[in-house]
Design a protein around this motif. Structure first.
Motif, PDB file in Angstrom:
ATOM      1  N   GLU A  35       0.856  -1.349   0.035  1.00 17.71           N
ATOM      2  CA  GLU A  35      -0.018  -0.075  -0.055  1.00 17.71           C
ATOM      3  C   GLU A  35       0.899   1.266  -0.029  1.00 17.71           C
ATOM      4  O   GLU A  35       1.794   1.262   0.661  1.00 17.71           O
ATOM      5  CB  GLU A  35      -0.897  -0.155   1.359  1.00 17.71           C
ATOM      6  N   GLY A  36       0.697   2.255  -0.907  1.00 16.45           N
ATOM      7  CA  GLY A  36       1.436   3.333  -0.861  1.00 16.45           C
ATOM      8  C   GLY A  36       2.589   3.645  -1.639  1.00 16.45           C
ATOM      9  O   GLY A  36       3.156   4.642  -1.667  1.00 16.45           O
ATOM     10  N   VAL A  37       3.064   2.538  -2.226  1.00 15.20           N
ATOM     11  CA  VAL A  37       4.375   2.191  -3.117  1.00 15.20           C
ATOM     12  C   VAL A  37       3.835   2.655  -4.528  1.00 15.20           C
ATOM     13  O   VAL A  37       3.098   1.698  -5.295  1.00 15.20           O
ATOM     14  CB  VAL A  37       5.058   1.025  -2.865  1.00 15.20           C
ATOM     15  N   THR A  38       4.489   3.471  -5.244  1.00 13.70           N
ATOM     16  CA  THR A  38       4.144   3.846  -6.625  1.00 13.70           C
ATOM     17  C   THR A  38       5.264   3.395  -7.281  1.00 13.70           C
ATOM     18  O   THR A  38       6.293   3.328  -7.021  1.00 13.70           O
ATOM     19  CB  THR A  38       3.815   5.520  -6.762  1.00 13.70           C
ATOM     20  N   SER A  39       5.009   3.199  -8.815  1.00  8.76           N
ATOM     21  CA  SER A  39       6.178   2.968  -9.648  1.00  8.76           C
ATOM     22  C   SER A  39       7.234   4.089  -9.804  1.00  8.76           C
ATOM     23  O   SER A  39       8.470   3.904  -9.892  1.00  8.76           O
ATOM     24  CB  SER A  39       5.810   2.583 -11.035  1.00  8.76           C
ATOM     25  N   GLN A  40       6.805   5.505  -9.514  1.00  9.91           N
ATOM     26  CA  GLN A  40       7.829   6.646  -9.302  1.00  9.91           C
ATOM     27  C   GLN A  40       8.659   6.698  -8.208  1.00  9.91           C
ATOM     28  O   GLN A  40       9.817   6.675  -8.135  1.00  9.91           O
ATOM     29  CB  GLN A  40       7.062   8.107  -9.352  1.00  9.91           C
ATOM     30  N   GLN A  41       8.118   5.940  -7.102  1.00 16.31           N
ATOM     31  CA  GLN A  41       8.898   5.683  -5.883  1.00 16.31           C
ATOM     32  C   GLN A  41       9.934   4.722  -5.802  1.00 16.31           C
ATOM     33  O   GLN A  41      11.212   5.080  -5.487  1.00 16.31           O
ATOM     34  CB  GLN A  41       7.834   5.439  -4.814  1.00 16.31           C
TER      35      GLN A  41
END
Length: 90
Positions: A35-41
């Motif tokens: 939850e909360g992890v994006t590809s940008q991160q």
């Protein structure tokens, strides 16, 4: 032969081309399901790691590593001779 395997890969161009051309990161399958992890991160973290590695490799070694090994051996021999001389004279 590989069957039925798919991997997510991030390829980061080198911040310092003298060291390496690209860094390849194989991303865990669970990385994007958290939850909360994006590809940008994830991409930003890969870039940060590659830049940190390049910065560590181009830095100057610590002072004690720049002194030649023979100097350490000579200093140890002189110190040992001084200690032995002090012990036998006292």
């Amino acid at each position: 032969m590989v069957k039925g395997t798919s991997r997510r890969v991030i390829v980061v161009d080198s911040p310092d081309p003298k060291l390496f051309e690209q860094a390849i990161f194989i991303v865990k399958n669970e990385a994007f399901t958290k939850e909360g992890v994006t590809s940008q991160q994830v991409l930003g973290e890969a870039c940060r790691i590659a830049q940190g590695y390049a910065a560590r490799q181009t830095g100057q070694p610590p002072f004690w590593r720049r002194i030649p090994r023979w100097t350490w051996i000579a200093a140890g021999a002189i110190l040992l001779a001084a200690v032995l001389l002090a012990v036998f004279l006292l």
